[in-house]
Design a protein around this motif. Structure first.
Motif, PDB file in Angstrom:
ATOM      1  N   ARG A  57       0.805  -1.221   0.000  1.00 34.47           N
ATOM      2  CA  ARG A  57       0.000   0.000   0.000  1.00 34.47           C
ATOM      3  C   ARG A  57       0.839   1.272   0.000  1.00 34.47           C
ATOM      4  NH1 ARG A  57      -3.966  -2.633   4.439  1.00 34.47           N
ATOM      5  NH2 ARG A  57      -4.937  -4.137   3.031  1.00 34.47           N
ATOM      6  N   VAL A  58       2.158   1.138  -0.020  1.00 34.56           N
ATOM      7  CA  VAL A  58       3.044   2.298  -0.027  1.00 34.56           C
ATOM      8  C   VAL A  58       3.609   2.476  -1.439  1.00 34.56           C
ATOM      9  CG1 VAL A  58       5.064   3.382   1.003  1.00 34.56           C
ATOM     10  CG2 VAL A  58       3.618   1.877   2.398  1.00 34.56           C
ATOM     11  N   ILE A  59       3.348   3.651  -2.009  1.00 37.65           N
ATOM     12  CA  ILE A  59       3.796   3.960  -3.371  1.00 37.65           C
ATOM     13  C   ILE A  59       4.523   5.300  -3.367  1.00 37.65           C
ATOM     14  CG2 ILE A  59       1.957   2.567  -4.395  1.00 37.65           C
ATOM     15  CD1 ILE A  59       0.465   5.161  -5.056  1.00 37.65           C
ATOM     16  N   ASN A  60       5.049   5.686  -4.497  1.00 33.19           N
ATOM     17  CA  ASN A  60       5.792   6.946  -4.538  1.00 33.19           C
ATOM     18  C   ASN A  60       4.857   8.144  -4.745  1.00 33.19           C
ATOM     19  OD1 ASN A  60       5.500   7.376  -7.407  1.00 33.19           O
ATOM     20  ND2 ASN A  60       7.120   5.881  -7.733  1.00 33.19           N
ATOM     21  N   ALA A  61       5.426   9.328  -4.606  1.00 29.56           N
ATOM     22  CA  ALA A  61       4.644  10.567  -4.659  1.00 29.56           C
ATOM     23  C   ALA A  61       4.049  10.849  -6.038  1.00 29.56           C
ATOM     24  CB  ALA A  61       5.518  11.738  -4.230  1.00 29.56           C
ATOM     25  N   ARG A  62       4.530  10.168  -7.065  1.00 28.18           N
ATOM     26  CA  ARG A  62       3.958  10.320  -8.412  1.00 28.18           C
ATOM     27  C   ARG A  62       2.721   9.439  -8.598  1.00 28.18           C
ATOM     28  NH1 ARG A  62       9.294   9.678  -8.980  1.00 28.18           N
ATOM     29  NH2 ARG A  62       9.058   7.582  -9.786  1.00 28.18           N
ATOM     30  N   GLY A  63       2.434   8.619  -7.584  1.00 25.86           N
ATOM     31  CA  GLY A  63       1.292   7.722  -7.690  1.00 25.86           C
ATOM     32  C   GLY A  63       1.618   6.427  -8.404  1.00 25.86           C
ATOM     33  N   THR A  64       2.903   6.138  -8.537  1.00 21.23           N
ATOM     34  CA  THR A  64       3.302   4.900  -9.210  1.00 21.23           C
ATOM     35  C   THR A  64       4.031   3.981  -8.241  1.00 21.23           C
ATOM     36  OG1 THR A  64       5.398   5.846  -9.966  1.00 21.23           O
ATOM     37  CG2 THR A  64       3.507   6.062 -11.430  1.00 21.23           C
ATOM     38  N   VAL A  65       4.104   2.744  -8.613  1.00 19.74           N
ATOM     39  CA  VAL A  65       4.840   1.748  -7.843  1.00 19.74           C
ATOM     40  C   VAL A  65       6.314   1.885  -8.194  1.00 19.74           C
ATOM     41  CG1 VAL A  65       5.204  -0.731  -7.587  1.00 19.74           C
ATOM     42  CG2 VAL A  65       2.876   0.181  -7.692  1.00 19.74           C
ATOM     43  N   HIS A  75       7.250  -5.108  -8.713  1.00 18.56           N
ATOM     44  CA  HIS A  75       6.295  -4.017  -8.913  1.00 18.56           C
ATOM     45  C   HIS A  75       4.977  -4.543  -9.482  1.00 18.56           C
ATOM     46  CE1 HIS A  75       8.279  -4.427 -12.785  1.00 18.56           C
ATOM     47  NE2 HIS A  75       7.277  -3.786 -13.344  1.00 18.56           N
ATOM     48  N   LEU A  76       5.053  -5.602 -10.286  1.00 22.07           N
ATOM     49  CA  LEU A  76       3.829  -6.186 -10.835  1.00 22.07           C
ATOM     50  C   LEU A  76       3.015  -6.873  -9.743  1.00 22.07           C
ATOM     51  CD1 LEU A  76       5.223  -7.653 -14.182  1.00 22.07           C
ATOM     52  CD2 LEU A  76       3.995  -5.491 -13.818  1.00 22.07           C
ATOM     53  N   VAL A  77       3.709  -7.519  -8.827  1.00 19.48           N
ATOM     54  CA  VAL A  77       3.035  -8.150  -7.683  1.00 19.48           C
ATOM     55  C   VAL A  77       2.325  -7.069  -6.869  1.00 19.48           C
ATOM     56  CG1 VAL A  77       3.391  -9.392  -5.512  1.00 19.48           C
ATOM     57  CG2 VAL A  77       4.629 -10.093  -7.572  1.00 19.48           C
ATOM     58  N   GLN A  78       3.023  -5.967  -6.623  1.00 19.21           N
ATOM     59  CA  GLN A  78       2.441  -4.878  -5.849  1.00 19.21           C
ATOM     60  C   GLN A  78       1.208  -4.311  -6.549  1.00 19.21           C
ATOM     61  OE1 GLN A  78       5.226  -1.808  -4.788  1.00 19.21           O
ATOM     62  NE2 GLN A  78       3.754  -0.747  -3.501  1.00 19.21           N
ATOM     63  N   GLU A  79       1.290  -4.101  -7.839  1.00 19.30           N
ATOM     64  CA  GLU A  79       0.134  -3.598  -8.581  1.00 19.30           C
ATOM     65  C   GLU A  79      -1.044  -4.562  -8.480  1.00 19.30           C
ATOM     66  OE1 GLU A  79       1.234  -2.622 -12.601  1.00 19.30           O
ATOM     67  OE2 GLU A  79       2.635  -1.067 -11.934  1.00 19.30           O
ATOM     68  N   ARG A  80      -0.776  -5.853  -8.620  1.00 14.48           N
ATOM     69  CA  ARG A  80      -1.858  -6.856  -8.560  1.00 14.48           C
ATOM     70  C   ARG A  80      -2.502  -6.880  -7.177  1.00 14.48           C
ATOM     71  NH1 ARG A  80      -1.159  -5.423 -12.399  1.00 14.48           N
ATOM     72  NH2 ARG A  80      -0.335  -6.291 -14.283  1.00 14.48           N
ATOM     73  N   LEU A  81      -1.688  -6.767  -6.124  1.00 14.44           N
ATOM     74  CA  LEU A  81      -2.238  -6.756  -4.763  1.00 14.44           C
ATOM     75  C   LEU A  81      -3.136  -5.536  -4.554  1.00 14.44           C
ATOM     76  CD1 LEU A  81       0.925  -7.880  -2.758  1.00 14.44           C
ATOM     77  CD2 LEU A  81      -1.216  -9.168  -3.004  1.00 14.44           C
ATOM     78  N   LEU A  82      -2.709  -4.395  -5.051  1.00  9.94           N
ATOM     79  CA  LEU A  82      -3.529  -3.186  -4.922  1.00  9.94           C
ATOM     80  C   LEU A  82      -4.808  -3.295  -5.744  1.00  9.94           C
ATOM     81  CD1 LEU A  82      -0.729  -0.465  -4.951  1.00  9.94           C
ATOM     82  CD2 LEU A  82      -2.253  -1.055  -3.043  1.00  9.94           C
ATOM     83  N   GLU A  83      -4.696  -3.809  -6.957  1.00 10.02           N
ATOM     84  CA  GLU A  83      -5.887  -3.980  -7.796  1.00 10.02           C
ATOM     85  C   GLU A  83      -6.886  -4.931  -7.137  1.00 10.02           C
ATOM     86  OE1 GLU A  83      -4.065  -3.071 -12.223  1.00 10.02           O
ATOM     87  OE2 GLU A  83      -3.992  -5.128 -11.470  1.00 10.02           O
ATOM     88  N   ALA A  84      -6.394  -5.948  -6.460  1.00  8.86           N
ATOM     89  CA  ALA A  84      -7.273  -6.894  -5.768  1.00  8.86           C
ATOM     90  C   ALA A  84      -8.033  -6.218  -4.626  1.00  8.86           C
ATOM     91  CB  ALA A  84      -6.466  -8.076  -5.232  1.00  8.86           C
ATOM     92  N   GLU A  85      -7.497  -5.101  -4.146  1.00 15.04           N
ATOM     93  CA  GLU A  85      -8.164  -4.337  -3.090  1.00 15.04           C
ATOM     94  C   GLU A  85      -9.046  -3.226  -3.654  1.00 15.04           C
ATOM     95  OE1 GLU A  85      -5.249  -2.866  -0.339  1.00 15.04           O
ATOM     96  OE2 GLU A  85      -4.771  -4.861   0.389  1.00 15.04           O
ATOM     97  N   GLY A  86      -9.121  -3.129  -4.982  1.00 16.45           N
ATOM     98  CA  GLY A  86      -9.977  -2.144  -5.614  1.00 16.45           C
ATOM     99  C   GLY A  86      -9.285  -0.858  -6.031  1.00 16.45           C
TER     100      GLY A  86
END
Length: 105
Positions: A57-65, A75-86
């Motif tokens: 749930r922690v990302i950079n100030a640009r809003g990207t992983v 980074h793909l794992v992180q994106e998938r985990l966030l997408e799974a949370e909506g």
């Protein structure tokens, strides 16, 4: 207990408060924990595999992983985990106005 361990524990306690479906920036966590953003990154990098701390749930100030060195496709794992949370990504970016955690200090 060494100082860095106390600092990391403080960071982990803050990160653990980020609700599902929201994100926080490294700088935001740093401000709450009273440390620098790089220390937040170091602490999250030191988490063991299988941790329950919601590091994703922690990302950079640009809003990207942030891309991690030595961790291919993490980074793909992180994106998938966030997408799974909506959390929605548009062109690889999270709208911080929509998904940023508003910590009640």
């Amino acid at each position: 207990m060494p100082e860095f361990e106390r600092t990391f524990r403080t960071i982990y306690r803050v990160v653990a408060r980020i609700p599902e479906g929201t994100v926080a920036t490294y700088g935001q966590i740093a401000g709450i924990a009273g440390v620098g953003p790089r220390q937040v990154g170091q602490a999250l990098k030191a988490l063991p595999a299988g941790t329950r701390c919601p590091w994703h749930r922690v990302i950079n100030a640009r809003g990207t992983v942030s891309i991690r060195t030595g961790a291919a496709k993490a980074h793909l794992v992180q994106e998938r985990l966030l997408e799974a949370e909506g959390v929605t990504f548009v062109n690889g970016k999270v709208d911080l106005d929509v998904y940023r955690w508003h910590a009640d200090l």
